[in-house]
Design a protein around this motif. Structure first.
Motif, mmCIF file in Angstrom:
data_model
loop_
_atom_site.group_PDB
_atom_site.id
_atom_site.type_symbol
_atom_site.label_atom_id
_atom_site.label_comp_id
_atom_site.label_asym_id
_atom_site.label_seq_id
_atom_site.Cartn_x
_atom_site.Cartn_y
_atom_site.Cartn_z
ATOM 1 N N TYR A 339 0.859 -1.176 0.000
ATOM 2 C CA TYR A 339 0.000 0.000 0.000
ATOM 3 C C TYR A 339 0.900 1.232 0.000
ATOM 4 C CZ TYR A 339 -4.004 -2.932 1.337
ATOM 5 O OH TYR A 339 -4.998 -3.870 1.366
ATOM 6 N N SER A 340 0.596 2.182 -0.875
ATOM 7 C CA SER A 340 1.440 3.368 -1.017
ATOM 8 C C SER A 340 0.596 4.632 -1.015
ATOM 9 C CB SER A 340 2.255 3.300 -2.313
ATOM 10 O OG SER A 340 3.113 2.183 -2.320
ATOM 11 N N ILE A 341 1.294 5.769 -0.842
ATOM 12 C CA ILE A 341 0.675 7.091 -0.980
ATOM 13 C C ILE A 341 0.850 7.532 -2.431
ATOM 14 C CG2 ILE A 341 0.729 9.486 -0.195
ATOM 15 C CD1 ILE A 341 1.895 8.493 2.450
ATOM 16 N N ALA A 342 -0.227 8.046 -3.024
ATOM 17 C CA ALA A 342 -0.185 8.460 -4.431
ATOM 18 C C ALA A 342 -0.040 9.979 -4.535
ATOM 19 C CB ALA A 342 -1.452 8.006 -5.154
ATOM 20 N N THR A 343 0.804 10.430 -5.468
ATOM 21 C CA THR A 343 0.982 11.850 -5.777
ATOM 22 C C THR A 343 0.961 12.014 -7.292
ATOM 23 O OG1 THR A 343 3.399 11.756 -5.940
ATOM 24 C CG2 THR A 343 2.467 12.088 -3.741
ATOM 25 N N ALA A 344 0.959 13.256 -7.740
ATOM 26 C CA ALA A 344 1.034 13.516 -9.181
ATOM 27 C C ALA A 344 2.420 13.130 -9.690
ATOM 28 C CB ALA A 344 0.739 14.985 -9.462
ATOM 29 N N LEU A 345 2.498 12.726 -10.957
ATOM 30 C CA LEU A 345 3.787 12.390 -11.553
ATOM 31 C C LEU A 345 4.717 13.606 -11.495
ATOM 32 C CD1 LEU A 345 2.893 10.278 -14.736
ATOM 33 C CD2 LEU A 345 4.127 9.512 -12.701
ATOM 34 N N GLY A 346 5.959 13.349 -11.094
ATOM 35 C CA GLY A 346 6.934 14.438 -11.000
ATOM 36 C C GLY A 346 6.774 15.312 -9.783
ATOM 37 N N SER A 347 5.956 14.908 -8.810
ATOM 38 C CA SER A 347 5.744 15.712 -7.607
ATOM 39 C C SER A 347 7.048 15.836 -6.813
ATOM 40 C CB SER A 347 4.660 15.077 -6.727
ATOM 41 O OG SER A 347 4.598 15.723 -5.477
ATOM 42 N N PRO A 348 7.360 17.022 -6.309
ATOM 43 C CA PRO A 348 8.589 17.184 -5.513
ATOM 44 C C PRO A 348 8.508 16.540 -4.137
ATOM 45 C CG PRO A 348 7.312 19.221 -5.506
ATOM 46 C CD PRO A 348 6.622 18.287 -6.454
ATOM 47 N N PHE A 349 7.310 16.101 -3.741
ATOM 48 C CA PHE A 349 7.146 15.526 -2.397
ATOM 49 C C PHE A 349 7.433 14.033 -2.334
ATOM 50 C CE2 PHE A 349 4.027 19.048 -2.705
ATOM 51 C CZ PHE A 349 4.593 19.897 -1.767
ATOM 52 N N ILE A 350 7.427 13.350 -3.483
ATOM 53 C CA ILE A 350 7.440 11.890 -3.457
ATOM 54 C C ILE A 350 8.705 11.329 -2.816
ATOM 55 C CG2 ILE A 350 8.379 11.680 -5.803
ATOM 56 C CD1 ILE A 350 6.463 9.237 -6.098
#
Length: 459
Positions: A339-350
């Protein structure tokens, strides 16, 4: 001077704007599912909320949580668009999605996924009373084979001591010259069995030596039976955890238990896309019998009703086991995923989010959160008691051995005292009278007639 002050004030104002731009308030989307996210008044709580709080502390994020509008995790529709939380992240309606989102190749292509914060897989949920067929000799399992051998030796030894004492003690056999002993070896065996089953078998001993032996055997029998029934009840109570279906191959090879999974789920996709013949058979059976369930709650309810095995993600099944005491999950887990956290592609937070998750895992925080929210409300069943070994009963065998030895010794003393009185009456050596008594009592010969006894005494 005023110009310099103006520049300094402008610079501070710009720095504050830059800082606020660096740390904006993120929009977090999630979905209600116990125990990940649940409502508590006007607030949300659960595993994911605690995880988000810990991650935000490490990364330095400000956030606002909102529930997904269509109550979906995120699946690609026929027109190519994504729904659920994944869709909201793609459309920019949310910056992050935190929930039990399975890390899949399809999702990884369209959004950024962090390192998994929880590992899961596919397993089977069953009702506890679907158990193994009982063996013919299950009643022997409370004791180890060595213990049964020890009990048999103790039984035969006790019967032998009762037989010997019945022949040696004058109180049990007063006239060996003219009467037959009332206690044969077969009767001694029968008497010991009667005591062992708490039924009793007469006649009971009259001599002190015989009563000492019988009391020791009675004490031995009572404690032994208490241990036996305690272990037997314990093993029968816990044998329900030994399932007929121990894995997916067992499930595919039987026809008595129906099985199914959540329709249109990643679990179904796993079986559908698998090349493993066992998994293909499971998928074809579910398709043929249309045994899919529409929700997790329906799958759990059908499993509780019996004769249905619910296939689902192991962490969700573990939660069901923690909440429903009549359910159990098999040990086999396949198709491990995270299970993972999803972000936008290229997000600086990932990157920072992944590092924070790894730090929490290494510090044991994720394990703590798991134990906190998956705590069982059931009273734990006692583990199946292992077979009682002889070492566990060595004190009991010692007491019996002391009782048998003491009783046998007392019978010899009783016989010696009688021989001494008789020797004084007949004016013979005590040893010769004792030897004669032992010979009479121990050898298996017919008793003499009264006339033969008179003739021998005259001689």
């Amino acid at each position: 001077m005023l110009f310099g002050f103006f520049l300094l004030t402008s610079g501070l104002f710009l720095d504050m704007r830059v800082c606020s731009a660096v740390q904006p308030e993120l929009k977090i989307t999630t979905i209600k599912q116990e125990p990940y996210t649940m409502s508590k008044g006007n607030q949300l709580e659960g595993f994911c909320m605690d995880l988000l709080s810990e991650v935000a502390k490490k990364v330095g994020l400000k956030y606002k949580v909102q529930l997904v509008k269509d109550n979906s995790y995120g699946r690609q529709e026929e027109n190519g668009n994504w729904n659920g939380m994944i869709g909201e992240v793609l459309r920019g309606e949310a910056d992050l999605a935190i929930a039990p989102l399975t890390l899949t190749a399809a999702r990884e292509r369209v959004v950024g996924m962090t390192k998994p914060f929880m590992q899961t897989g596919i397993s089977i949920l069953l009702r506890k009373d679907i158990s193994e067929g009982a063996s013919f000799f299950d009643f022997l399992t409370p004791f180890a084979p060595e213990t049964w051998i020890g009990i048999l030796i103790a039984y035969v030894g006790t019967a032998a001591c009762i037989f010997i004492v019945a022949r040696l003690s004058p109180s049990e056999w007063s006239q060996p010259q003219c009467e037959q002993s009332g206690c044969s070896f077969l009767h001694s065996l029968w008497y010991a069995v009667g005591a062992l089953t708490l039924q009793g078998a007469g006649p009971h001993p009259k001599a002190l030596s015989g009563r000492v032996i019988c009391s020791s055997w009675w004490l031995f029998s009572i404690i032994l039976l208490a241990c036996y029934f305690s272990n037997l009840i314990s093993s029968k109570t816990s044998e329900s955890s030994h399932l007929t279906v121990n894995g997916f191959e067992d499930l595919a090879n039987q026809n008595s238990i129906e099985y199914g999974c959540l329709g249109k789920s990643s679990t179904l996709a796993f079986f559908k896309n698998s090349n493993n013949p066992v998994y293909r058979r499971i998928y074809e059976h579910m398709e043929r019998s249309n045994s899919f369930v529409s929700s997790m709650e329906e799958g759990i309810q059908r499993a509780k009703e019996g004769h249905f095995a619910f296939i689902g993600e192991s962490v969700s099944l573990d939660l069901a086991v923690a909440r429903h005491c009549d359910l159990v999950r098999v040990h086999e887990v396949i198709g491990m995923r995270g299970y993972s956290i999803a972000t936008a592609l290229g997000s600086p937070f990932i990157k920072n989010l992944s590092v924070a998750i790894l730090q929490l895992s290494e510090a044991g925080e994720l394990s703590y959160l798991r134990s906190k929210w998956w705590a069982s409300s059931c009273i734990a069943d006692k583990a199946k008691s292992p077979a009682v070994q002889p070492q566990s009963l060595k004190g009991l065998f010692l007491i019996l051995a002391v009782g048998l030895g003491l009783g046998t010794l007392l019978s010899v003393v009783e016989l010696a005292l009688k021989s001494r009185r008789r020797a004084a009456e007949q004016k013979k050596p005590c040893c010769s009278v004792l030897t004669e008594e032992l010979s009479l009592r121990l050898k298996n010969s017919k008793p003499r007639t009264p006339q033969e006894n008179v003739d021998k005494e005259k001689a």
